[in-house]
Design a protein around this motif. Structure first.
Motif, PDB file in Angstrom:
ATOM      1  N   VAL A 143      35.343  53.783  50.538  1.00 23.63           N
ATOM      2  CA  VAL A 143      35.077  52.957  49.232  1.00 23.63           C
ATOM      3  C   VAL A 143      34.247  53.561  48.346  1.00 23.63           C
ATOM      4  CG1 VAL A 143      34.100  50.596  48.731  1.00 23.63           C
ATOM      5  CG2 VAL A 143      35.293  50.793  50.707  1.00 23.63           C
ATOM      6  N   LEU A 144      33.143  54.348  48.575  1.00 23.61           N
ATOM      7  CA  LEU A 144      32.341  54.994  47.770  1.00 23.61           C
ATOM      8  C   LEU A 144      33.064  56.230  46.878  1.00 23.61           C
ATOM      9  CD1 LEU A 144      28.961  55.174  49.437  1.00 23.61           C
ATOM     10  CD2 LEU A 144      29.613  53.826  47.344  1.00 23.61           C
ATOM     11  N   CYS A 145      33.926  56.671  47.982  1.00 29.59           N
ATOM     12  CA  CYS A 145      34.813  58.234  47.331  1.00 29.59           C
ATOM     13  C   CYS A 145      35.855  57.368  46.394  1.00 29.59           C
ATOM     14  CB  CYS A 145      35.669  58.710  48.421  1.00 29.59           C
ATOM     15  SG  CYS A 145      36.559  59.964  48.012  1.00 29.59           S
ATOM     16  N   TYR A 146      36.542  56.312  46.666  1.00 28.25           N
ATOM     17  CA  TYR A 146      37.358  55.762  45.825  1.00 28.25           C
ATOM     18  C   TYR A 146      36.660  55.378  44.490  1.00 28.25           C
ATOM     19  CZ  TYR A 146      41.126  55.661  49.172  1.00 28.25           C
ATOM     20  OH  TYR A 146      42.093  56.372  50.155  1.00 28.25           O
ATOM     21  N   SER A 156      35.609  56.040  38.856  1.00 25.99           N
ATOM     22  CA  SER A 156      34.436  56.190  37.718  1.00 25.99           C
ATOM     23  C   SER A 156      34.749  57.475  36.810  1.00 25.99           C
ATOM     24  CB  SER A 156      33.133  56.040  38.233  1.00 25.99           C
ATOM     25  OG  SER A 156      32.852  54.867  38.743  1.00 25.99           O
ATOM     26  N   LEU A 157      35.110  58.357  37.485  1.00 25.18           N
ATOM     27  CA  LEU A 157      35.338  59.634  36.941  1.00 25.18           C
ATOM     28  C   LEU A 157      36.467  59.589  35.968  1.00 25.18           C
ATOM     29  CD1 LEU A 157      34.591  62.528  39.513  1.00 25.18           C
ATOM     30  CD2 LEU A 157      33.282  62.096  37.317  1.00 25.18           C
ATOM     31  N   PHE A 158      37.660  59.090  36.695  1.00 26.31           N
ATOM     32  CA  PHE A 158      38.764  58.803  35.744  1.00 26.31           C
ATOM     33  C   PHE A 158      38.504  57.995  34.496  1.00 26.31           C
ATOM     34  CE2 PHE A 158      42.532  55.930  34.764  1.00 26.31           C
ATOM     35  CZ  PHE A 158      43.463  56.950  34.306  1.00 26.31           C
ATOM     36  N   VAL A 159      38.060  56.791  34.487  1.00 24.66           N
ATOM     37  CA  VAL A 159      37.248  56.155  33.529  1.00 24.66           C
ATOM     38  C   VAL A 159      36.731  56.885  32.547  1.00 24.66           C
ATOM     39  CG1 VAL A 159      36.235  54.081  32.592  1.00 24.66           C
ATOM     40  CG2 VAL A 159      37.716  53.916  34.698  1.00 24.66           C
TER      41      VAL A 159
END
Length: 118
Positions: free
Chosen positions: A96-99, A104-107
């Motif tokens: 869950v944290l990885c996703y 967040s990086l994508f945004v």
């Protein structure tokens, strides 16, 4: 043993208006017939009422059986859903944290790209 004939057993002088010893007997017979007919009508009414109640009970039992099967299927469906939720909750929190980090990086890159193009 001697059987009483018509008019026997009637008190003397108590023959009704006509003076006939059989008139008291026929009055009793008429009253018995009237009461018998009244009783027959009441029994018929009770019989039809009990038959109608029987039909309604059968219909209600059918509805209850349908509701029972629907509740059983709903219970099974909810049980399966709860089982799946338990499996999901047992999963590792690192996924869950990885996703969340990837999202967040994508945004962040999308916002950076939009700002840079202006």
């Amino acid at each position: 043993m001697r059987r009483a004939g018509l008019g026997e057993g009637v008190p003397p002088g108590n023959y009704g208006n006509s003076g006939d010893p059989n008139s008291g007997y026929s009055a009793c017979e008429e009253e018995n017939e009237r009461l018998t007919e009244s009783l027959r009508n009441k029994v018929t009414a009770i019989k039809s009422l009990s038959i109608e109640i029987g039909h309604k009970v059968k219909h209600q039992n059918k509805l209850l059986a349908e509701m029972d099967s629907q509740f059983d299927s709903t219970t099974g469906f909810l049980g399966k859903t709860m089982g799946k939720l338990k499996i999901l909750s047992r999963g590792s929190q690192t996924k869950v944290l990885c996703y969340m980090m990837l999202f967040s990086l994508f945004v962040f890159f999308v916002i950076y790209w939009i700002i840079k193009l202006r």
